[in-house]
Design a protein around this motif. Structure first.
Motif, PDB file in Angstrom:
ATOM      1  N   PHE A 300       0.846  -1.197   0.000  1.00  0.00           N
ATOM      2  CA  PHE A 300       0.000   0.000   0.000  1.00  0.00           C
ATOM      3  C   PHE A 300       0.879   1.244   0.000  1.00  0.00           C
ATOM      4  CE2 PHE A 300       0.864  -1.154   4.359  1.00  0.00           C
ATOM      5  CZ  PHE A 300       1.117   0.047   5.007  1.00  0.00           C
ATOM      6  N   PHE A 301       0.319   2.339  -0.506  1.00  0.00           N
ATOM      7  CA  PHE A 301       0.989   3.638  -0.448  1.00  0.00           C
ATOM      8  C   PHE A 301      -0.079   4.725  -0.463  1.00  0.00           C
ATOM      9  CE2 PHE A 301       0.370   3.175  -4.971  1.00  0.00           C
ATOM     10  CZ  PHE A 301       0.141   4.473  -5.427  1.00  0.00           C
ATOM     11  N   LEU A 302       0.281   5.894   0.025  1.00  0.00           N
ATOM     12  CA  LEU A 302      -0.627   7.042   0.128  1.00  0.00           C
ATOM     13  C   LEU A 302      -0.251   8.077  -0.916  1.00  0.00           C
ATOM     14  CD1 LEU A 302      -2.970   8.155   1.986  1.00  0.00           C
ATOM     15  CD2 LEU A 302      -1.195   9.502   3.111  1.00  0.00           C
ATOM     16  N   GLU A 303      -1.241   8.507  -1.695  1.00  0.00           N
ATOM     17  CA  GLU A 303      -1.038   9.558  -2.693  1.00  0.00           C
ATOM     18  C   GLU A 303      -1.586  10.868  -2.147  1.00  0.00           C
ATOM     19  OE1 GLU A 303      -1.812   9.876  -7.404  1.00  0.00           O
ATOM     20  OE2 GLU A 303      -3.610   9.901  -6.157  1.00  0.00           O
ATOM     21  N   LEU A 304      -0.759  11.920  -2.188  1.00  0.00           N
ATOM     22  CA  LEU A 304      -1.148  13.238  -1.696  1.00  0.00           C
ATOM     23  C   LEU A 304      -1.548  14.108  -2.880  1.00  0.00           C
ATOM     24  CD1 LEU A 304       1.665  13.886   0.940  1.00  0.00           C
ATOM     25  CD2 LEU A 304      -0.652  13.014   1.321  1.00  0.00           C
ATOM     26  N   ASP A 423       1.003   1.345 -12.897  1.00  0.00           N
ATOM     27  CA  ASP A 423       0.794   2.429 -11.944  1.00  0.00           C
ATOM     28  C   ASP A 423      -0.466   2.119 -11.139  1.00  0.00           C
ATOM     29  OD1 ASP A 423       0.618   4.720 -10.497  1.00  0.00           O
ATOM     30  OD2 ASP A 423       0.603   6.094 -12.200  1.00  0.00           O
ATOM     31  N   TYR A 424      -0.312   1.975  -9.803  1.00  0.00           N
ATOM     32  CA  TYR A 424      -1.449   1.637  -8.949  1.00  0.00           C
ATOM     33  C   TYR A 424      -2.538   2.696  -9.017  1.00  0.00           C
ATOM     34  CZ  TYR A 424       1.495  -1.867  -6.620  1.00  0.00           C
ATOM     35  OH  TYR A 424       2.283  -2.930  -6.343  1.00  0.00           O
ATOM     36  N   VAL A 429      -9.304   7.381 -11.150  1.00  0.00           N
ATOM     37  CA  VAL A 429      -8.737   8.459 -11.960  1.00  0.00           C
ATOM     38  C   VAL A 429      -7.551   9.037 -11.202  1.00  0.00           C
ATOM     39  CG1 VAL A 429      -9.172  10.672 -13.060  1.00  0.00           C
ATOM     40  CG2 VAL A 429     -10.976   8.942 -12.980  1.00  0.00           C
ATOM     41  N   PRO A 430      -6.329   8.904 -11.708  1.00  0.00           N
ATOM     42  CA  PRO A 430      -5.162   9.365 -10.949  1.00  0.00           C
ATOM     43  C   PRO A 430      -5.137  10.880 -10.828  1.00  0.00           C
ATOM     44  CG  PRO A 430      -4.505   8.682 -13.150  1.00  0.00           C
ATOM     45  CD  PRO A 430      -5.955   8.322 -13.019  1.00  0.00           C
ATOM     46  N   GLY A 431      -4.450  11.362  -9.805  1.00  0.00           N
ATOM     47  CA  GLY A 431      -4.362  12.800  -9.598  1.00  0.00           C
ATOM     48  C   GLY A 431      -3.528  13.507 -10.636  1.00  0.00           C
TER      49      GLY A 431
END
Length: 528
Positions: A300-304, A423-424, A429-431
């Motif tokens: 897991f990872f957190l996207e800001l 790309d996870y 919809v990616p930022g």
């Protein structure tokens, strides 16, 4: 501690043996009729020294005394010989600093109850002696960088597998020799062991009789004698004033400890800089269920999003341990209970913008790894951090990419491996996506299992208003009140001022009285 020590008469033993040969009764039947030939009762205090006949014969000569304690024993024994002599005959004690304490494991098994046998653990622990910590310097510093020793040596295991709590020991002994031949070292028998550790715990072995039948001690050799031992606790109970004083002492101790903890925490909260929202997330990956294979783990990872940041040394990703599933009902559930924590900061660049910010997103990927090191992708998912503080339990469903044809499924089953996302963040919809619409046309997926998260969210912010933005808002309010422009008349300006004054007076009358007095006092002090 009260001890009653007696021996069964020889005549009674012969009578019992005769009855047993005839198929008669057990020894316990004659306990009430026993007339003891040798009986001794004694009241022993904590660390009270009672000399044995062996010690009396040994320490009568000052030449054998090597330590100050032994010279003290010599003085006490000579004083006893000059006065009344020893009060005890068979019962004697070894205190905490005596050197005759290495026989403990050999003699422990001699005191037994009727129809009782030592356990396997008692036999193994009989030869284990606790190390005396108070006789060597203790280093109070603990290396915090190596709390876990991954490759312990044999010496480290031997010295660290027992909790070394400082302990004081006292042994109560019995001399089983004949009356005219007391003082033989091989006739000594351990009757009772009392220990008091640094935590205030007192241990006695064997336990008090408490109305039960006496303990039995059987000697070895041709002449097997049977001795009976009774242990009673005759300590005085604590008096009411001492109990009250002890309770006050504990209360003061707890209050001081509470004050100490408050001094560590402090009285003020840690405030973020003005205009910044601080987000703390303490979470847990609780469980996963509904997946095809066993031995699951989660990346897991957190996207800001935009305008969010974190500390440079703070990690925003992680991986759980591998967990085997457990069948509960119709589902195979893997319980991870893996904790994680994130800290992020949000700052709006344009203070006039009133739209709500985008919240961080937690992306995760579930994988499996079996005994043959076959690696499989089990599913992707994401979790938007809740915008409201508090506790949240969220279940996220997952999916995995599916390739057409049977070759990929055969590869997944036999050798592992399956299609993956580069790309996870494309799970949603990616930022970083700048287009208007993200097309997934022709992209086949398969629904898999679900992952449950427990989140505790804390939001911390301090109000901040830009001076230029505040000036613009004041100007807009004045324009709405007066309805005038630079070409307006003075009459419109005065009328707008009167309306604003009346509104202020009405608002002042609705305020509480104590707040008006406080405000008036502050105004008078500022005027002076």
């Amino acid at each position: 501690l009260y001890l009653h020590w007696s021996a069964l008469s020889q005549h009674l033993q012969q009578q019992v043996l005769t009855q047993q040969e005839r198929g008669g009764i057990e020894l316990d039947t004659f306990n009430s009729q026993a007339q003891s030939d040798d009986e001794e009762e004694f009241l022993v205090g904590w660390q009270e020294k009672l000399f044995s006949q062996y010690e009396v014969d040994l320490f009568q000569s000052e030449a054998v005394c090597q330590t100050p304690l032994e010279r003290q024993y010599h003085t006490e024994i000579m004083a006893l010989e000059r006065t009344r002599g020893r009060r005890n005959r068979r019962i004697f004690t070894y205190t905490d600093f005596d050197r005759f304490t290495n026989w403990e494991g050999h003699s422990q098994s001699m005191v037994t109850q009727v129809k009782s046998n030592p356990t396997f653990l008692a036999e193994r622990m009989a030869n284990v002696r606790h190390r005396r910590q108070d006789r060597r310097p203790v280093d109070s510093t603990i290396p915090k960088s190596r709390l876990i020793t991954w490759e312990p040596s044999e010496d480290f295991v031997k010295t660290s597998h027992v909790v070394n709590t400082p302990v004081q020991t006292m042994h109560i002994m019995g001399d089983l020799g004949p009356l005219g031949k007391l003082g033989q070292k091989e006739k000594e028998c351990l009757l009772c062991t009392i220990r008091a550790d640094g935590n205030g715990v007192v241990t006695i072995k064997p336990d008090f009789n408490k109305g039960k039948e006496p303990y039995r001690v059987e000697t070895e050799g041709e002449k097997r004698e049977v001795w009976r031992l009774t242990l009673e606790n005759v300590s005085e109970g604590i008096r009411p004033e001492e109990k009250e004083r002890e309770q006050r002492m504990y209360k003061d101790l707890y209050v001081r400890h509470k004050d100490y903890l408050n001094s560590l925490v402090g009285q003020d909260f840690e405030m973020p800089p003005p205009g910044i929202l601080r987000l703390l997330v303490n979470g847990e990956i609780d469980s996963a269920k509904g997946f095809e294979y066993d031995n699951l783990y989660v990346h897991f990872f957190l996207e800001l999003p935009h305008n969010w940041s974190t500390l440079p040394f703070h990690s925003l990703s992680g991986v759980t341990q591998t967990c085997r599933t457990k069948t509960i009902g119709k589902d195979d559930v893997a319980f991870f209970s893996y904790p994680f924590s994130f800290e992020a900061f949000f700052r709006r660049e344009d203070e006039t913008e009133e739209s709500l910010p985008q919240w961080p997103v937690l992306y995760f990927k579930v994988l499996s790894l079996d005994f043959w090191q076959r690696y499989r992708n089990e599913g992707y998912g994401y979790l938007v951090i809740p915008s409201t503080p508090g506790k949240h339990t969220i279940t996220c469903h997952t999916w995995r990419p599916l390739q057409t044809g049977t070759v990929s499924e055969l590869r997944r089953f036999f050798i592992g491996g399956s299609p993956e996302l580069e790309d996870y963040s494309y799970v949603r919809v990616p930022g970083t996506f700048k287009g208007e619409r993200l097309s997934r046309f022709g992209f086949r997926t398969q629904t898999t299992g679900s992952v449950t998260f427990n989140l505790h969210c804390i939001q911390h912010a301090r109000a901040f208003v830009d001076a230029s933005a505040l000036k613009k808002r004041r100007q807009s309010v004045l324009d709405q009140l007066g309805g005038f422009s630079q070409q307006g008349s003075v009459y419109n300006v005065l009328e707008a001022f009167q309306r604003a004054r009346r509104r202020m007076q009405e608002a002042r009358e609705n305020l509480p009285r104590d707040l008006i007095n406080t405000t008036a006092q502050q105004n008078s002090e500022s005027t002076a």
